[in-house]
Write an enzyme that holds these catalytic residues in place. Structure first.
Site, PDB file in Angstrom:
ATOM      1  N   GLU A 132       0.814  -1.207   0.000  1.00  0.00           N
ATOM      2  CA  GLU A 132       0.000   0.000   0.000  1.00  0.00           C
ATOM      3  C   GLU A 132       0.846   1.254   0.000  1.00  0.00           C
ATOM      4  O   GLU A 132       1.856   1.350   0.683  1.00  0.00           O
ATOM      5  CB  GLU A 132      -0.874   0.027   1.257  1.00  0.00           C
ATOM      6  CG  GLU A 132      -1.667  -1.232   1.388  1.00  0.00           C
ATOM      7  CD  GLU A 132      -3.068  -0.993   1.858  1.00  0.00           C
ATOM      8  OE1 GLU A 132      -3.380   0.124   2.287  1.00  0.00           O
ATOM      9  OE2 GLU A 132      -3.858  -1.926   1.780  1.00  0.00           O
ATOM     10  N   CYS A 163       3.011   8.518   1.211  1.00  0.00           N
ATOM     11  CA  CYS A 163       3.300   7.642   2.344  1.00  0.00           C
ATOM     12  C   CYS A 163       3.679   6.264   1.791  1.00  0.00           C
ATOM     13  O   CYS A 163       2.912   5.646   1.069  1.00  0.00           O
ATOM     14  CB  CYS A 163       2.067   7.568   3.243  1.00  0.00           C
ATOM     15  SG  CYS A 163       2.310   6.512   4.677  1.00  0.00           S
ATOM     16  N   CYS A 170       4.127  -6.389   9.166  1.00  0.00           N
ATOM     17  CA  CYS A 170       5.102  -5.868  10.128  1.00  0.00           C
ATOM     18  C   CYS A 170       5.239  -6.857  11.281  1.00  0.00           C
ATOM     19  O   CYS A 170       4.257  -7.471  11.698  1.00  0.00           O
ATOM     20  CB  CYS A 170       4.653  -4.511  10.665  1.00  0.00           C
ATOM     21  SG  CYS A 170       5.865  -3.747  11.758  1.00  0.00           S
ATOM     22  N   CYS A 174       2.683  -3.741  17.480  1.00  0.00           N
ATOM     23  CA  CYS A 174       2.067  -2.685  18.281  1.00  0.00           C
ATOM     24  C   CYS A 174       0.577  -3.007  18.395  1.00  0.00           C
ATOM     25  O   CYS A 174      -0.067  -3.356  17.408  1.00  0.00           O
ATOM     26  CB  CYS A 174       2.276  -1.326  17.618  1.00  0.00           C
ATOM     27  SG  CYS A 174       4.028  -0.967  17.405  1.00  0.00           S
ATOM     28  N   CYS A 177      -2.222  -1.215  16.129  1.00  0.00           N
ATOM     29  CA  CYS A 177      -1.964  -1.033  14.690  1.00  0.00           C
ATOM     30  C   CYS A 177      -2.508  -2.202  13.879  1.00  0.00           C
ATOM     31  O   CYS A 177      -2.259  -3.365  14.194  1.00  0.00           O
ATOM     32  CB  CYS A 177      -0.473  -0.886  14.456  1.00  0.00           C
ATOM     33  SG  CYS A 177      -0.003  -0.853  12.713  1.00  0.00           S
ATOM     34  N   CYS A 397      -3.349   6.529   9.058  1.00  0.00           N
ATOM     35  CA  CYS A 397      -2.280   5.867   9.808  1.00  0.00           C
ATOM     36  C   CYS A 397      -2.785   4.610  10.482  1.00  0.00           C
ATOM     37  O   CYS A 397      -3.818   4.627  11.143  1.00  0.00           O
ATOM     38  CB  CYS A 397      -1.780   6.768  10.932  1.00  0.00           C
ATOM     39  SG  CYS A 397      -1.001   8.257  10.385  1.00  0.00           S
TER      40      CYS A 397
HETATM   41  N1  SAH Z   1       6.533   1.172  11.640  1.00  0.00           N
HETATM   42  C1  SAH Z   1       6.813   2.536  11.693  1.00  0.00           C
HETATM   43  C2  SAH Z   1       6.196   3.325  10.573  1.00  0.00           C
HETATM   44  C3  SAH Z   1       4.806   2.949  10.159  1.00  0.00           C
HETATM   45  S1  SAH Z   1       3.531   3.301  11.315  1.00  0.00           S
HETATM   46  C4  SAH Z   1       6.407   3.117  13.030  1.00  0.00           C
HETATM   47  O1  SAH Z   1       5.705   2.442  13.772  1.00  0.00           O
HETATM   48  O2  SAH Z   1       6.831   4.210  13.343  1.00  0.00           O
HETATM   49  C5  SAH Z   1       3.370   5.057  11.165  1.00  0.00           C
HETATM   50  C6  SAH Z   1       2.699   5.727  12.351  1.00  0.00           C
HETATM   51  O3  SAH Z   1       1.336   5.332  12.452  1.00  0.00           O
HETATM   52  C7  SAH Z   1       3.353   5.367  13.676  1.00  0.00           C
HETATM   53  O4  SAH Z   1       3.658   6.523  14.396  1.00  0.00           O
HETATM   54  C8  SAH Z   1       2.287   4.575  14.380  1.00  0.00           C
HETATM   55  O5  SAH Z   1       2.387   4.733  15.784  1.00  0.00           O
HETATM   56  C9  SAH Z   1       1.018   5.155  13.816  1.00  0.00           C
HETATM   57  N2  SAH Z   1      -0.150   4.289  13.923  1.00  0.00           N
HETATM   58  C10 SAH Z   1      -0.189   2.953  13.845  1.00  0.00           C
HETATM   59  N3  SAH Z   1      -1.463   2.501  13.982  1.00  0.00           N
HETATM   60  C11 SAH Z   1      -2.242   3.595  14.121  1.00  0.00           C
HETATM   61  C12 SAH Z   1      -3.648   3.799  14.266  1.00  0.00           C
HETATM   62  N4  SAH Z   1      -4.507   2.789  14.275  1.00  0.00           N
HETATM   63  N5  SAH Z   1      -4.105   5.077  14.374  1.00  0.00           N
HETATM   64  C13 SAH Z   1      -3.249   6.101  14.327  1.00  0.00           C
HETATM   65  N6  SAH Z   1      -1.923   5.978  14.179  1.00  0.00           N
HETATM   66  C14 SAH Z   1      -1.410   4.746  14.081  1.00  0.00           C
HETATM   67 FE1  SF4 Z   2       4.703  -2.022  12.727  1.00  0.00          FE
HETATM   68 FE2  SF4 Z   2       2.354  -0.804  13.032  1.00  0.00          FE
HETATM   69 FE3  SF4 Z   2       4.087  -0.877  15.064  1.00  0.00          FE
HETATM   70 FE4  SF4 Z   2       4.652   0.648  12.935  1.00  0.00          FE
HETATM   71  S1  SF4 Z   2       2.932   0.936  14.353  1.00  0.00           S
HETATM   72  S2  SF4 Z   2       6.028  -0.760  14.004  1.00  0.00           S
HETATM   73  S3  SF4 Z   2       3.735  -0.601  11.298  1.00  0.00           S
HETATM   74  S4  SF4 Z   2       3.080  -2.658  14.129  1.00  0.00           S
END
Ligand code: SAH
Ligand code: SF4
Length: 406
Positions: A132, A163, A170, A174, A177, A397
């Site tokens: 994506e 983006c 991944c 987290c 996410c 995000c």
């Molecule tokens: N893996 C990297 C980059 C991709 S995620 C990272 O985690 O930094 C990019 C951003 O989206 C990160 O700051 C993450 O905390 C945020 N993010 C992930 N899931 C989200 C969600 N459901 N709502 C808002 N932000 C989110």
């Molecule tokens: Fe991976 Fe999502 Fe955590 Fe970024 S926020 S490191 S994409 S699991």
């Protein structure tokens, strides 16, 4: 065979042989830098400058088929094709367009040897895998705060941001996410990472050098767990495509060894950095980001200190507001103290959590978001609220999970 002769020149090419071994043909030129392309030309009995012509054609003119690269002799193109070479740039297979102008793309990547066979994974259609990429015509404020202002009136987009994904899925897990739910399917190659950008630039007819575009490596995946390919992609985008690393931001969940390597990168190819802080302290961060148990906040900050910042450059701390979990007034006060303690020039990007199916959190109340922002600002912390973009098409995000419904 052109392949093996070239492999000796550059490690970038090793993968190509793996590809060709798996499928017997199709070797992408896209992903090779000028040097590697020149080596390829020399191996084909051509002068090295043909490599620079090829680079010009695929990265600057954005030609996607050998047939149309008329700066190269037809016979040479035919020989390359007979050897299995193709431009092989990732292709936008599907576009979902939001009411706010955001566009989410499924970009096709063909790397047969790396294909996964995950049951029920609808991203794989007849051996073609998608990742994506998102185009935000006016950015989302996440790129703001670098001291620059939008230029040029009269264009429908003046601060466009792309983006970019760095992995399929991944591994970081987290809890908030959606991408985490996929697990890690595979790393993207340098060509697949840079190719997302070039495909989108092409779609929007962006004139690199004249028109300003920001890149954020904030799509699917953790760039610093695919470090070599990620940085190779950045070098392609800077040196071959002509984009500025000062308009690129890489976001990491805090992979300390990756940040330390990144600190050693020369400034001419080093993007800016954003750290996904997402919690006011280690206890809460370990809950929402289990990776914090391995690399807690202080270890991440210590690694970040090693980066030699450019004048006026700031480190971004991203902070996802989870309703009731990280959005309370006492959390804002704690974040302000934490940020101040780092002694770094920072800014905080607040992101209201975007919901997704099966993710057990609540959106923060709008009042809580505003109060959080005000509290940080009152403490003198530069703070931006990232506007949610393309929520209706699952482009926001943390929503990137290859939702084909759009
Ligand atoms: N893996 C990297 C980059 C991709 S995620 C990272 O985690 O930094 C990019 C951003 O989206 C990160 O700051 C993450 O905390 C945020 N993010 C992930 N899931 C989200 C969600 N459901 N709502 C808002 N932000 C989110
Ligand atoms: Fe991976 Fe999502 Fe955590 Fe970024 S926020 S490191 S994409 S699991």
């Amino acid at each position: 065979m052109l392949g093996p002769a070239v492999t000796a020149h550059t490690s970038q090419l090793i993968r190509l042989d793996a590809n060709s071994a798996a499928e017997g043909s199709r070797k992408p030129l896209f992903g090779l830098d000028s040097e590697a392309l020149s080596a390829l030309m020399v191996a084909a009995g051509e002068p090295a400058w043909r490599g620079r012509q090829m680079s010009e054609a695929i990265y600057r003119q954005r030609l996607a088929e050998l047939d149309v690269i008329t700066t190269l002799p037809l016979t040479l193109r035919q020989r390359l094709a007979a050897e299995g070479w193709e431009v092989g740039r990732p292709r936008i297979a599907q576009a979902f367009i939001s009411t706010d102008g955001t566009e989410r793309y499924l970009v096709e990547c063909r790397t047969p040897e790396a294909r996964t066979e995950a049951p029920g994974d609808r991203s794989i259609v007849a051996g073609v895998e998608t990742v994506e990429t998102v185009w935000m015509p006016e950015g989302d404020e996440g790129e703001a705060g670098d001291g620059s202002e939008p230029e040029e009136a009269g264009k429908s987009w003046q601060r466009a941001t792309i983006c970019v994904s760095s992995q399929v899925g991944c591994a970081v897990n987290c809890q908030f996410c959606l991408t985490a739910k996929l697990g890690l399917q595979r790393n993207l190659t340098a060509g697949e990472i840079a190719g997302q950008v070039v495909a989108v630039l092409d779609r929007h007819g962006v004139e690199v050098g004249k028109e300003r575009v920001n890149l954020v490596f904030m799509g699917m995946g953790e760039p610093f767990l695919n470090y070599d390919n990620f940085m190779a992609a950045v070098r392609l985008l800077v040196k071959e495509v002509g984009l500025s690393p000062q308009r690129m931001t890489v976001s990491t969940s805090g992979i300390v060894p990756g940040i330390e390597r990144f600190a050693e990168e020369p400034p001419e190819v080093r993007p800016k950095v954003a750290i996904s802080l997402n919690a006011p302290n280690d206890a809460i961060r370990s809950e929402v980001m289990p990776i914090n148990r391995k690399w807690p906040i202080e270890a991440v900050v210590d690694a970040v200190r090693k980066i030699r910042l450019r004048p006026r450059e700031r480190i971004t701390f991203e902070y996802v507001l989870l309703g009731g979990v990280t959005d309370r007034p006492e959390h804002a006060a704690e974040v302000a103290r934490l940020v101040r303690r780092t002694g770094l020039p920072v800014k905080v990007n607040l992101i209201a959590w975007n919901p997704g199916p099966g993710v057990p959190y609540a959106m923060p109340k709008p009042e809580a978001v505003e109060a959080f922002k005000r509290a940080l600002a009152a403490e003198g912390v530069p703070v931006y609220l990232r506007r949610p973009r393309g929520r209706d098409i699952f482009a926001a995000c943390g929503q990137l999970k290859r939702t084909v419904e759009g």
